[in-house]
Design an enzyme around this catalytic site. Structure first.
Site, PDB file in Angstrom:
ATOM      1  CB  SER A   9      42.288  14.621 -71.132  1.00 10.10           C
ATOM      2  OG  SER A   9      43.605  14.890 -71.557  1.00 10.10           O
ATOM      3  CE  LYS A  33      48.196  19.147 -70.921  1.00 12.30           C
ATOM      4  NZ  LYS A  33      47.085  19.796 -71.653  1.00 12.30           N
ATOM      5  N   GLY A  34      46.942  15.014 -72.466  1.00 14.47           N
ATOM      6  CA  GLY A  34      47.256  14.609 -73.834  1.00 14.47           C
ATOM      7  C   GLY A  34      48.743  14.357 -74.099  1.00 14.47           C
ATOM      8  CB  ILE A  59      48.027  23.919 -71.140  1.00 13.80           C
ATOM      9  CG1 ILE A  59      46.968  24.115 -70.039  1.00 13.80           C
ATOM     10  CG2 ILE A  59      49.261  23.224 -70.598  1.00 13.80           C
ATOM     11  CD1 ILE A  59      47.365  24.956 -68.879  1.00 13.80           C
ATOM     12  CB  CYS A 118      45.465  19.117 -82.446  1.00 15.40           C
ATOM     13  SG  CYS A 118      45.257  18.228 -80.917  1.00 15.40           S
ATOM     14  CB  ILE A 179      32.020  19.672 -75.422  1.00 17.87           C
ATOM     15  CG1 ILE A 179      31.830  20.505 -74.152  1.00 17.87           C
ATOM     16  CG2 ILE A 179      30.746  19.370 -76.109  1.00 17.87           C
ATOM     17  CD1 ILE A 179      31.165  21.881 -74.389  1.00 17.87           C
ATOM     18  N   GLY A 253      36.233  17.655 -65.026  1.00 16.72           N
ATOM     19  CA  GLY A 253      37.436  18.382 -65.420  1.00 16.72           C
ATOM     20  C   GLY A 253      37.813  19.493 -64.471  1.00 16.72           C
ATOM     21  CB  THR A 254      37.133  23.137 -64.694  1.00 14.07           C
ATOM     22  OG1 THR A 254      37.545  23.223 -66.061  1.00 14.07           O
ATOM     23  CG2 THR A 254      37.501  24.419 -63.992  1.00 14.07           C
TER      24      THR A 254
HETATM   25  C1  FMN Z   1      43.869  23.065 -67.926  1.00 17.76           C
HETATM   26  C2  FMN Z   1      43.153  22.162 -68.891  1.00 17.76           C
HETATM   27  C3  FMN Z   1      43.886  21.305 -69.708  1.00 17.76           C
HETATM   28  C4  FMN Z   1      43.243  20.461 -70.624  1.00 17.76           C
HETATM   29  N1  FMN Z   1      43.971  19.593 -71.398  1.00 17.76           N
HETATM   30  C5  FMN Z   1      43.351  18.738 -72.252  1.00 17.76           C
HETATM   31  C6  FMN Z   1      44.102  17.797 -73.033  1.00 17.76           C
HETATM   32  O1  FMN Z   1      45.326  17.707 -72.947  1.00 17.76           O
HETATM   33  N2  FMN Z   1      43.409  16.996 -73.891  1.00 17.76           N
HETATM   34  C7  FMN Z   1      42.034  17.048 -74.009  1.00 17.76           C
HETATM   35  O2  FMN Z   1      41.464  16.286 -74.791  1.00 17.76           O
HETATM   36  N3  FMN Z   1      41.308  17.900 -73.242  1.00 17.76           N
HETATM   37  C8  FMN Z   1      41.929  18.744 -72.380  1.00 17.76           C
HETATM   38  N4  FMN Z   1      41.182  19.613 -71.614  1.00 17.76           N
HETATM   39  C9  FMN Z   1      39.706  19.636 -71.758  1.00 17.76           C
HETATM   40  C10 FMN Z   1      38.999  18.876 -70.618  1.00 17.76           C
HETATM   41  O3  FMN Z   1      39.374  17.506 -70.610  1.00 17.76           O
HETATM   42  C11 FMN Z   1      37.466  18.991 -70.731  1.00 17.76           C
HETATM   43  O4  FMN Z   1      37.034  18.438 -71.949  1.00 17.76           O
HETATM   44  C12 FMN Z   1      36.993  20.444 -70.679  1.00 17.76           C
HETATM   45  O5  FMN Z   1      37.748  21.189 -69.740  1.00 17.76           O
HETATM   46  C13 FMN Z   1      35.504  20.552 -70.319  1.00 17.76           C
HETATM   47  O6  FMN Z   1      35.214  19.933 -69.064  1.00 17.76           O
HETATM   48  P1  FMN Z   1      35.161  20.762 -67.670  1.00 17.76           P
HETATM   49  O7  FMN Z   1      34.266  21.919 -67.892  1.00 17.76           O
HETATM   50  O8  FMN Z   1      34.638  19.777 -66.670  1.00 17.76           O
HETATM   51  O9  FMN Z   1      36.567  21.176 -67.369  1.00 17.76           O
HETATM   52  C14 FMN Z   1      41.823  20.467 -70.703  1.00 17.76           C
HETATM   53  C15 FMN Z   1      41.093  21.346 -69.873  1.00 17.76           C
HETATM   54  C16 FMN Z   1      41.734  22.161 -68.969  1.00 17.76           C
HETATM   55  C17 FMN Z   1      40.898  23.065 -68.083  1.00 17.76           C
END
Ligand code: FMN
Length: 291
Positions: A9, A33-34, A59, A118, A179, A253-254
């Site tokens: 997300s 996205k949430g 964000i 949140c 996580i 994710g990233t």
């Molecule tokens: C720019 C950005 C926006 C994110 N928005 C959300 C979100 O809206 N809801 C949510 O549950 N996680 C959100 N996340 C968290 C990611 O889904 C993920 O759990 C977290 O980034 C760890 O994974 P990664 O290291 O692969 O990015 C967001 C992460 C990033 C980098």
């Protein structure tokens, strides 16, 4: 799911943003996205900053609300053959209920993922994700509003992740994902100002992978429901680590920001690893960690 690799997300927009670059139908699932009940404009810029091995984002949960998403994006997603998981959030338990109920009769949604990271504005006791009693309250409330598969997305908690995962399971979650990003900040020493408009944000990317892996491994041993591993996954080997730790699926994710086809490459790489090791299904791999 055609494969165990979903996009996490907030890192893949709502899907259309990546459609010119990625064959969406080949993804295990898209977690959008949430979404909150009503539109949210988010935090002031800068909203992201690169750091060693990672990204810090603040964000501020910008989103178009239920109506905007259902009207503008869902029709596009429905034309694709990929499970769509809607990440939901609220500022009060009532808002979580509202958003879960709001999607209940909407077609084209495979499940909900509840983001509990949140701030709870009503009771003012920090994040829902930091308090086991609040987590129980919000998961039970959402469960009562939806028959859809329900994933609870846990925030990183260094010492209590098993407790949170169990609480989610006991309150009716069908799976947990973990996580979410780790609270973090960065300072510009020349201006002496925080690098993010919001001052603090969440750290994601390769920097958090070993921490996420350990929490996933702990969660797997604490619950019977499936665990979805997320955190710094950028290549096949990263994903395999999470599967060996017992995660039944992973979220990328990233890495999507650097390589939009990362999830597809990882899904293909897992297939190659299985073939090389004489396995016919990813199930044979799950939790295959040797002592
Ligand atoms: C720019 C950005 C926006 C994110 N928005 C959300 C979100 O809206 N809801 C949510 O549950 N996680 C959100 N996340 C968290 C990611 O889904 C993920 O759990 C977290 O980034 C760890 O994974 P990664 O290291 O692969 O990015 C967001 C992460 C990033 C980098």
């Amino acid at each position: 799911m055609k494969n165990p690799v979903m996009v996490a997300s907030g890192t893949f927009g709502y899907g259309p943003e990546y459609a010119d670059l990625v064959d969406l139908d080949r993804l295990g699932a898209i977690v959008v996205k949430g979404i909150s009940p009503r539109p949210v404009t988010g935090n002031p810029p800068p909203r992201t900053v690169e750091t060693a091995g990672g990204l810090i984002n603040a964000i501020g949960l910008q989103n178009p609300g239920i109506e905007g998403f259902v009207r503008d994006t869902l029709p596009f997603l429905r034309r694709h053959d990929v499970p769509v998981i809607v990440n939901i959030w609220g500022r009060t338990v009532e808002e979580y209920e509202e958003v879960a109920a709001g999607f209940e009769e909407v077609e084209g949604i495979a499940g909900l993922e509840v983001n509990v990271s949140c701030p709870n504005i009503k009771e003012g006791r920090g994040l829902f994700s930091n308090d086991p009693a609040l987590l129980r309250k919000v998961v039970s409330a959402v469960r009562a509003k939806t028959r859809r598969p329900l994933i609870v997305k846990l925030a990183p908690d260094l010492s209590r992740i098993a407790q949170f995962a169990r609480a989610a399971e006991e309150c009716g979650a069908d799976a947990v994902s973990l996580i979410n990003s780790i609270p973090a900040m960065a300072i510009d020493v020349e201006t002496r100002r925080p690098k993010l408009g919001n001052v603090t944000g969440g750290l994601s990317g390769p920097a958090i992978k070993p921490i996420a892996l350990k929490m996933v491994w702990e969660a797997v041993r604490a619950v019977r429901i499936p665990v979805i591993g997320i955190g710094g996954i950028a290549c096949t080997e990263d994903a395999l680590e999470f599967l060996l730790a017992g995660a039944q699926a992973v979220g990328v994710g990233t890495a999507n920001f650097l390589n939009p086809v990362a999830a597809l490459e990882i899904a293909a790489g897992i297939g190659e690893y299985l073939a090389r090791n004489g396995m016919s299904s990813v199930r044979e791999l799950l939790g295959g960690l040797r002592p």
